[in-house]
Motif scaffolding. Structure first.
Motif, mmCIF file in Angstrom:
data_model
loop_
_atom_site.group_PDB
_atom_site.id
_atom_site.type_symbol
_atom_site.label_atom_id
_atom_site.label_comp_id
_atom_site.label_asym_id
_atom_site.label_seq_id
_atom_site.Cartn_x
_atom_site.Cartn_y
_atom_site.Cartn_z
ATOM 1 N N UNK A 83 -25.513 -41.643 15.214
ATOM 2 C CA UNK A 83 -24.368 -42.124 16.006
ATOM 3 C C UNK A 83 -23.040 -41.706 15.382
ATOM 4 N N UNK A 84 -22.837 -41.864 14.052
ATOM 5 C CA UNK A 84 -21.590 -41.357 13.460
ATOM 6 C C UNK A 84 -21.401 -39.858 13.676
ATOM 7 N N UNK A 85 -22.500 -39.099 13.599
ATOM 8 C CA UNK A 85 -22.393 -37.661 13.841
ATOM 9 C C UNK A 85 -21.982 -37.345 15.263
ATOM 10 N N UNK A 86 -22.524 -38.081 16.222
ATOM 11 C CA UNK A 86 -22.147 -37.893 17.629
ATOM 12 C C UNK A 86 -20.678 -38.239 17.859
ATOM 13 N N UNK A 87 -20.201 -39.268 17.169
ATOM 14 C CA UNK A 87 -18.801 -39.673 17.324
ATOM 15 C C UNK A 87 -17.841 -38.625 16.767
ATOM 16 N N UNK A 88 -18.322 -37.838 15.790
ATOM 17 C CA UNK A 88 -17.499 -36.746 15.265
ATOM 18 C C UNK A 88 -17.538 -35.519 16.178
ATOM 19 N N UNK A 89 -18.453 -35.521 17.127
ATOM 20 C CA UNK A 89 -18.568 -34.412 18.076
ATOM 21 C C UNK A 89 -18.306 -34.911 19.501
ATOM 22 N N UNK A 90 -17.255 -35.716 19.646
ATOM 23 C CA UNK A 90 -16.942 -36.329 20.941
ATOM 24 C C UNK A 90 -16.669 -35.310 22.036
ATOM 25 N N UNK A 91 -16.202 -34.123 21.657
ATOM 26 C CA UNK A 91 -15.904 -33.130 22.685
ATOM 27 C C UNK A 91 -17.171 -32.606 23.351
#
Length: 354
Positions: free
Chosen positions: A20-28
């Motif tokens: 989830x933190x990784x996905x939040x860093x790839x919001x685009x």
């Protein structure tokens, strides 16, 4: 380009601290649609931590996954899933999601055996869906730098690879690890296999040996294995009775030696110490000390804050590129996942023979 709508399957530690933190860093690239687990407590905990999550679904692990997931209404709008469950659940979950036309990124190890790997790889190809395995450390900061030095031949010809694992049984461990073949070995060893593979080539297991504690403990006291990565000799040594935890990959080159610390994401490069005089020893010691503390200071705060993601965010970006731009990455692909699983199981078979 539209964002990829994604569901998290598994609401445990790896989902909450990496995926989830990784996905939040790839919001685009991504939009998190919901979370799925077979434990309602974990769903509640994840939803409490990430309040933006609206959709949840609880699986019954005693029933088949496909009809349950097929009945989940909000999953119909999802393009891709990130699976962070125990390894024995990977095969049925990956297969179910591919049948539902979802792209899949699954945690390591990919599957429990080669037959399962081949089946899901073929299914992904037939359904024209991306199937990736989270071989994350290949994209950590230290490993990216190491690969650059390797490609530039700054280490000289690689003479051998040494991989060392020390594991403390008192650390936080999943409750299910002893259900796996050789316990902790099967859950953790994938990092060492794809790590060695990255710097040589196709893996070939030569032999292996293990010793066990008394009782019904599936995890060995220690395990050692000899392999080839392409033509490069590889020595793996894993001690599961250690009072501390340390994981390291060492590339022994003709000109220099490279030491990668997995847990701290620190890379240390040491030059040939020539005739090993006192001045050479001190120079090498100072270089090691300086590089270690530089890396420790740089990464220490990130470790405390939980923002040191060990390449998970970059893996997710590559997953998005494969889905949206058809740009495939061998390092995360199902073929490498199968190769790693095959080598891991070969080590077990060699050790059992002894």
């Amino acid at each position: 380009m539209n964002k990829i709508k994604v569901a998290i399957i598994g609401a445990g530690n790896i989902s909450n601290t990496r995926h989830i933190p990784g996905l939040l860093l790839q919001k685009e690239f991504f939009e998190i649609v919901g979370v799925i687990s077979d434990e309602s407590k974990k769903i509640v905990k994840t939803k409490k931590k990430y309040k933006f999550i609206q959709n949840v679904f609880c699986l019954d692990k005693k029933k088949e996954y496909f009809p349950q997931l097929q009945a989940c209404n909000w999953l119909k709008q999802v393009d891709a899933v990130i699976i962070g469950t125990p390894p024995k659940q990977h095969y049925p979950l990956v297969k179910a999601c591919l049948l539902l036309e979802k792209h899949v990124l699954v945690e390591k190890p990919m599957m429990m055996n080669v037959i399962e790997c081949e089946e899901v790889n073929q299914l992904a190809e037939e359904r024209k869906r991306v199937l990736y395995v989270m071989h994350s450390f290949q994209f950590s900061n230290g490993m990216i730098r190491l690969k650059q030095l390797f490609d530039e031949k700054q280490l000289g010809e690689i003479k051998s690879i040494l991989e060392l694992q020390l594991s403390n049984r008192q650390r936080r461990l999943p409750i299910w690890y002893n259900e796996l073949p050789f316990g902790l070995y099967y859950d953790e060893a994938a990092h060492f296999f794809y790590g060695a593979r990255k710097f040589g080539g196709k893996l070939k297991v030569l032999n292996a040996h293990a010793q066990f504690n008394e009782g019904n403990d599936a995890t060995p006291r220690f395990l050692e294995a000899q392999l080839l990565s392409g033509e490069i000799p590889v020595q793996m040594y894993m001690n599961f009775n250690s009072p501390i935890c340390e994981w390291g990959l060492i590339l022994i080159g003709e000109k220099k030696i490279a030491i990668y610390d997995y847990f701290k994401d620190i890379l240390i490069i040491l030059k040939n110490d020539q005739q090993h005089y006192a001045k050479d020893v001190l120079k090498t010691s100072f270089s090691f000390f300086f590089q270690f503390w530089k890396g420790f200071i740089k990464n220490g705060l990130s470790m405390v804050r939980g923002t040191l993601l060990y390449g998970h965010d970059r893996c997710l970006k590559k997953f998005a590129e494969a889905i949206q731009m058809k740009k495939r990455c061998f390092e995360l692909g199902g073929e490498l996942g199968k190769e790693v699983v095959e080598a891991m199981n070969e080590v077990i078979q060699y050790a059992k023979k002894e």
